[in-house]
Design an enzyme around this catalytic site. Sequence first.
Site, short mmCIF file in Angstrom:
data_model
loop_
_atom_site.label_atom_id
_atom_site.label_comp_id
_atom_site.label_asym_id
_atom_site.label_seq_id
_atom_site.Cartn_x
_atom_site.Cartn_y
_atom_site.Cartn_z
N TYR A 144 48.41 12.12 78.00
CA TYR A 144 49.72 12.14 76.97
C TYR A 144 50.68 11.25 77.24
CZ TYR A 144 48.40 17.01 75.40
OH TYR A 144 47.85 18.05 74.72
N LYS A 194 36.58 14.37 85.85
CA LYS A 194 35.41 13.69 85.23
C LYS A 194 35.10 12.69 85.97
CE LYS A 194 32.41 13.18 81.88
NZ LYS A 194 31.12 14.26 81.84
N ASP A 226 33.22 19.17 82.03
CA ASP A 226 32.29 19.37 80.98
C ASP A 226 31.58 20.97 81.55
OD1 ASP A 226 31.15 17.95 82.76
OD2 ASP A 226 29.78 16.97 81.55
N ASP A 250 45.16 21.28 78.72
CA ASP A 250 45.64 21.68 77.45
C ASP A 250 44.21 22.23 76.92
OD1 ASP A 250 46.98 21.76 75.10
OD2 ASP A 250 45.82 20.07 74.38
N ASP A 254 43.37 26.87 76.35
CA ASP A 254 43.08 27.35 74.96
C ASP A 254 41.75 28.18 75.16
OD1 ASP A 254 45.17 26.25 73.92
OD2 ASP A 254 44.52 25.90 72.25
C1 IPM Z 1 50.39 23.26 74.63
C2 IPM Z 1 50.30 22.70 73.30
C3 IPM Z 1 51.35 21.13 73.32
C4 IPM Z 1 50.40 20.39 74.23
C5 IPM Z 1 51.44 20.52 71.93
C6 IPM Z 1 52.13 21.45 71.04
C7 IPM Z 1 52.14 19.48 72.17
O1 IPM Z 1 49.04 22.53 72.70
O2 IPM Z 1 51.67 23.38 75.10
O3 IPM Z 1 49.36 23.45 75.03
O4 IPM Z 1 49.47 19.95 73.70
O5 IPM Z 1 50.65 20.53 75.39
MG MG Z 2 47.71 23.28 73.77
#
Ligand code: IPM
Ligand code: MG
Length: 371
Positions: A144, A194, A226, A250, A254
Amino acid sequence: MSATTYRIMLLPGDGVGPEVTAEAKATLDVVAAASGFSIAYDQAHIGGAAIDAHGVPLRPEDAERAEEADAILLGAVGGPKWDSYPRETRPEAGLLGLRKRLDLFANIRPVRVFEALVDTSPIKPDVVRGVDLMIVRELTGGLYFGKPSRRWETSRGRRAVDTLIYREHEIQRIVRLAYELAGARRKKVTSVDKANVLQSSQLWRAITTEIAAEYPDITTEHALVDSTAMTLISRPRSFDVMVMENTFGDILSDEAAVLAGSLGMLPSASLNGKKPKRRGSVAVQMGMYEPIHGSAPDIAGQGVANPTGAILSAAMLLRTSLGREAEASAIEAAVDAALEAGARTRDIAAGGPAVSTAEFGAEVRRRLGGR
Ligand code: IPM
Ligand code: MG
């Protein structure tokens, strides 16, 4: 003795951010009134809302005010309206800039599957029941923030580069935190990398191995990202604390949200490495708290977003930045109770009757003895 006043910076942001943040704030207000402390709120725009109001995703003076607060409660940033903006001026730049400025390198994302929702996850109940893991995501380095990062045109076509770089101390501090957290939990750390391909991961693994030696009572597991993506949905109960690079965290967080039934369920805390301050008899540290979900522009403004992630973020804020453990636990128990009683926003209603964002918040607050 005069009543304690805490300073909280509200950054509701975009999309469903303002709707879910309002519920989290109302929940904080109820516990504050019940426990006899007060909260002085400050509020500013971040993300697209700040672009529209001020022309930038976060004004420096607002970042400065945020820095002075005891804690920051953030909603979400981003949306289609600003998608074509160049990277430095996109809504996300406001959030990333704030994380960097406050050195919030440690992003803690607990994933707990509520018993009332075991049937809501698309994963089998037998697999998700009892899941209680914690993703510790490095937040101010890695892919990032590495330089160079740019896009350009050449005579032979367009090019782009991002850089995955880590310095020793950046890996050490996040991995050490993961071990500290695991010590108070089930004493297992899974370090995700990785290392079969990436140099940065090989360094990550080497440093983790060194730190592991300092914690002989904690089990260490090194896992490739992975295969971890697979294990996370096939055997999620095998995890306790998971620590990883920014981008890996990240993505996997999710995925982990699917276990909990919805992206709307999960909270997060972002902390820096400053020495905790004493507040009364407890140690507290400044932090930023936000649900892990995004701005969800498709459902923004409809009053249907799930405020659970935001409300549980407020609980983490109380615990870590205000030293209010009892109130934090009370909110968590109230969320549990509301779910047990059948309160469901649309995302977790499985097609059945659903309540609005505000009604769900009210169900939680009712179980705290407030409205
Ligand atoms: C998160 C979000 C952020 C990230 C975005 C909105 C920049 O997806 O907090 O997970 O990628 O960190
Ligand atoms: Mg995110």
